[in-house]
Design an enzyme around this catalytic site. Structure first.
Site, short mmCIF file in Angstrom:
data_model
loop_
_atom_site.label_atom_id
_atom_site.label_comp_id
_atom_site.label_asym_id
_atom_site.label_seq_id
_atom_site.Cartn_x
_atom_site.Cartn_y
_atom_site.Cartn_z
CG PHE A 129 -1.86 -1.19 1.16
CD1 PHE A 129 -2.92 -1.25 0.26
CD2 PHE A 129 -1.63 -2.28 1.98
CE1 PHE A 129 -3.74 -2.37 0.19
CE2 PHE A 129 -2.44 -3.40 1.92
CZ PHE A 129 -3.49 -3.45 1.02
CE LYS A 166 3.63 0.14 6.03
NZ LYS A 166 3.64 -1.11 6.81
CG ASP A 208 0.43 -11.70 8.80
OD1 ASP A 208 0.55 -12.85 8.32
OD2 ASP A 208 0.48 -10.67 8.11
CE LYS A 258 3.27 -12.56 5.93
NZ LYS A 258 2.18 -12.79 5.04
CG ASN A 280 4.83 -9.17 8.69
OD1 ASN A 280 5.04 -8.31 7.84
ND2 ASN A 280 3.67 -9.79 8.82
CG ASP A 332 3.83 -5.16 8.72
OD1 ASP A 332 3.76 -3.93 8.71
OD2 ASP A 332 4.29 -5.83 7.79
CB THR A 377 2.45 -18.02 2.45
OG1 THR A 377 2.93 -19.17 3.10
CG2 THR A 377 2.65 -16.79 3.30
P1 ATP Z 1 2.35 -4.21 4.49
O1 ATP Z 1 3.08 -3.88 5.76
O2 ATP Z 1 1.71 -3.03 3.88
O3 ATP Z 1 1.48 -5.40 4.60
P2 ATP Z 1 4.83 -5.03 3.47
O4 ATP Z 1 5.17 -5.64 4.79
O5 ATP Z 1 5.06 -5.83 2.25
O6 ATP Z 1 3.38 -4.58 3.41
P3 ATP Z 1 6.01 -2.51 4.22
O7 ATP Z 1 5.76 -2.79 5.65
O8 ATP Z 1 5.39 -1.33 3.60
O9 ATP Z 1 5.62 -3.71 3.29
O10 ATP Z 1 7.57 -2.45 4.00
C1 ATP Z 1 8.17 -2.60 2.75
C2 ATP Z 1 9.62 -2.93 2.95
O11 ATP Z 1 10.31 -1.81 3.48
C3 ATP Z 1 9.86 -4.03 3.96
O12 ATP Z 1 9.80 -5.26 3.33
C4 ATP Z 1 11.24 -3.71 4.50
O13 ATP Z 1 12.24 -4.22 3.64
C5 ATP Z 1 11.28 -2.21 4.42
N1 ATP Z 1 10.93 -1.63 5.73
C6 ATP Z 1 9.70 -1.46 6.23
N2 ATP Z 1 9.73 -0.91 7.45
C7 ATP Z 1 11.04 -0.72 7.73
C8 ATP Z 1 11.74 -0.19 8.87
N3 ATP Z 1 11.10 0.25 9.93
N4 ATP Z 1 13.08 -0.15 8.81
C9 ATP Z 1 13.74 -0.62 7.73
N5 ATP Z 1 13.15 -1.13 6.64
C10 ATP Z 1 11.81 -1.19 6.64
MG MG Z 2 5.35 -4.82 6.39
#
Ligand code: ATP
Ligand code: MG
Length: 307
Positions: free
Chosen positions: A46, A64, A158, A160, A163, A176, A193
Site C-alpha cells: 500500500f 512509511k 501474522d 512470518k 514481518n 506490522d 501463504t
Molecule cells: P504491508 O506492511 O503493507 O502489509 P509489506 O510488509 O510488504 O506490506 P512494508 O511494511 O510497507 O511492506 O515495508 C516494505 C519494505 O520496506 C519491507 O519489506 C522492508 O524491507 C522495508 N521496511 C519497512 N519498514 C522498515 C523499517 N522500519 N526499517 C527498515 N526497513 C523497513
Molecule cells: Mg510490512
C-alpha cells in the site's frame, strides 16, 4: 458539518503520541516538512518506506508512506487504524516502535523505528538456513516479545519472516502489528501463504494466543531447515499437511535432538497442549544456544553448517 470519512476524523482527533521513552522526538503535530527524506527502503502493498531524518533532532527513522486512495479502495482504514493504535502502545526491544503518524491530503505517514538490518527473510535467503545459535536467539527474542504482547492482550497472528526486521546489532524486531487482524482471510486469498498459520486459523475456527506459539514452531523449523515444515506445491496441499500436522525432520541438514524436541512441542494440533512462551524460554535448547543479549550481529558470518 465535517464530511470527511470517519478515519480522517479519527486521525485529526488523535495527533501523534509522544514517543516514549525516546524523548528526541517531542510531542507535536508532525508534518512532512519536519523530515529530510532519504533512500527508499522498500515497497509494500500500500505504499513505500523511506529512510528519513527528523530535521531538528537528526533522529533517523523509517517513514512509511501510504496512499489514502489505496486504503479506501481496499476498505482497510480499520486495519490501519488498528495497526497504529496497537503498535503505538507497545514498548519492547523486540517490537518495532511506531513513534507517531500524520497525514496530508493524499497520504498517511507512519513514523517508524528504523531497522537498519532490513528483513530477516533476506538474511535467511542469503544463508539458506541459520545456525542453531542464531535460530535459538531469534526464537528466544520472539518468545519474549510475544509474551509481552500477549500480556497486553495483543495476538499478532501474522508472524512470518517478511514481518521480522533486524536492527543494526542484528536484534530481531516484530513489525506490522494489527495489520492482519481483520484482513486474515483477505490476505490469504490475496497473497497466498498459509505456511505460518495454525490449523485452527486455516480452518477459520475460533483461536487464541496459542496461534502465535504454533507459528514459532514453524519459524524454528524454517530457520534450521531453510524451508517451512508444511510447504507444498499448492495451497490445498499445504492446508492438508497443516491439518494432519504432517511433520517430518529430514536427516540433512543435521539438527540437534533438542531443537526437534522444541519444534515438536509447538507444532501440536490441540492448541491447549502447545508449549507456553515461558516454557519456550526455559527450554534446554534455548537456554544452551540463545544469546542472552538477543543480538546475532557477531554471528552473521558464522558458518550455518558448523554448529
Ligand atoms: P504491508 O506492511 O503493507 O502489509 P509489506 O510488509 O510488504 O506490506 P512494508 O511494511 O510497507 O511492506 O515495508 C516494505 C519494505 O520496506 C519491507 O519489506 C522492508 O524491507 C522495508 N521496511 C519497512 N519498514 C522498515 C523499517 N522500519 N526499517 C527498515 N526497513 C523497513
Ligand atoms: Mg510490512
Amino acid at each position: 458539518m465535517d464530511r470527511r470519512p470517519g478515519f480522517w476524523k479519527f486521525m485529526s482527533a488523535h495527533p501523534p503520541r509522544p514517543p516514549e521513552p525516546a524523548p528526541r522526538i517531542s510531542t507535536k503535530q508532525w508534518s512532512i516538512d519536519d523530515f529530510e527524506i532519504g533512500k527508499p527502503l522498500g515497497k509494500g502493498k500500500f505504499g513505500r518506506v523511506y529512510l528519513a531524518r527528523e530535521i531538528k533532532s537528526k533522529y533517523v527513522v523509517a517513514l512509511k508512506v501510504i496512499f489514502k486512495q489505496q486504503i479506501e479502495k481496499y476498505r482497510l482504514h480499520h486495519q490501519l487504524r488498528r495497526e497504529m493504535e496497537i503498535q503505538t502502545d507497545l514498548r519492547h526491544p523486540n517490537v518495532l516502535r511506531l513513534f507517531g503518524w500524520f497525514h496530508d491530503a493524499t497520504r498517511i505517514f507512519l513514523i517508524l523505528e528504523y531497522a537498519h538490518g532490513g528483513e530477516l527473510y533476506k538474511e535467511l535467503s542469503k544463508s539458506h538456513r541459520f545456525s542453531e545459535r542464531q535460530a535459538a536467539t531469534y526464537i528466544a527474542s520472539l518468545a519474549q516479545a510475544l509474551a509481552y504482547c500477549h500480556g497486553k492482550h495483543v495476538i499478532h497472528r501474522d508472524i512470518k519472516p517478511e514481518n521480522l526486521l533486524l536492527d543494526h546489532e542484528g536484534r530481531l524486531k516484530i513489525a506490522d502489528f494489527g495489520w492482519s487482524v481483520q484482513s486474515e482471510s483477505k490476505r490469504r486469498t490475496m497473497c497466498g501463504t498459509l505456511d505460518y498459520l495454525a490449523p485452527e486459523m486455516v480452518e477459520n475456527k475460533e483461536h487464541d494466543y496459542s496461534v502465535d506459539n504454533w507459528t514459532l514452531g514453524v519459524l524454528c523449523y524454517e530457520f534450521l531447515y531453510g524451508v517451512p515444515p508444511f510447504e507444498a506445491e499448492s495451497q490445498r496441499d499445504t492446508f492438508r499437511r497443516i491439518m494432519k500436522v504432517d511433520l517430518s525432520f529430514p536427516s540433512k541438514p543435521a539438527v540437534s535432538t533438542e531443537a526437534k524436541n522444541l519444534i515438536s512441542q509447538l507444532l501440536v494440533k490441540d492448541s491447549s497442549k502447545r508449549l507456553s512462551l515461558q516454557k519456550i524460554m526455559e527450554h534446554p535448547w534455548i537456554v544452551q544456544n540463545a544469546d542472552p543479549m538477543g543480538s546475532c550481529s557477531k554471528l552473521h558470518n558464522t558458518n550455518p553448517f558448523s554448529n
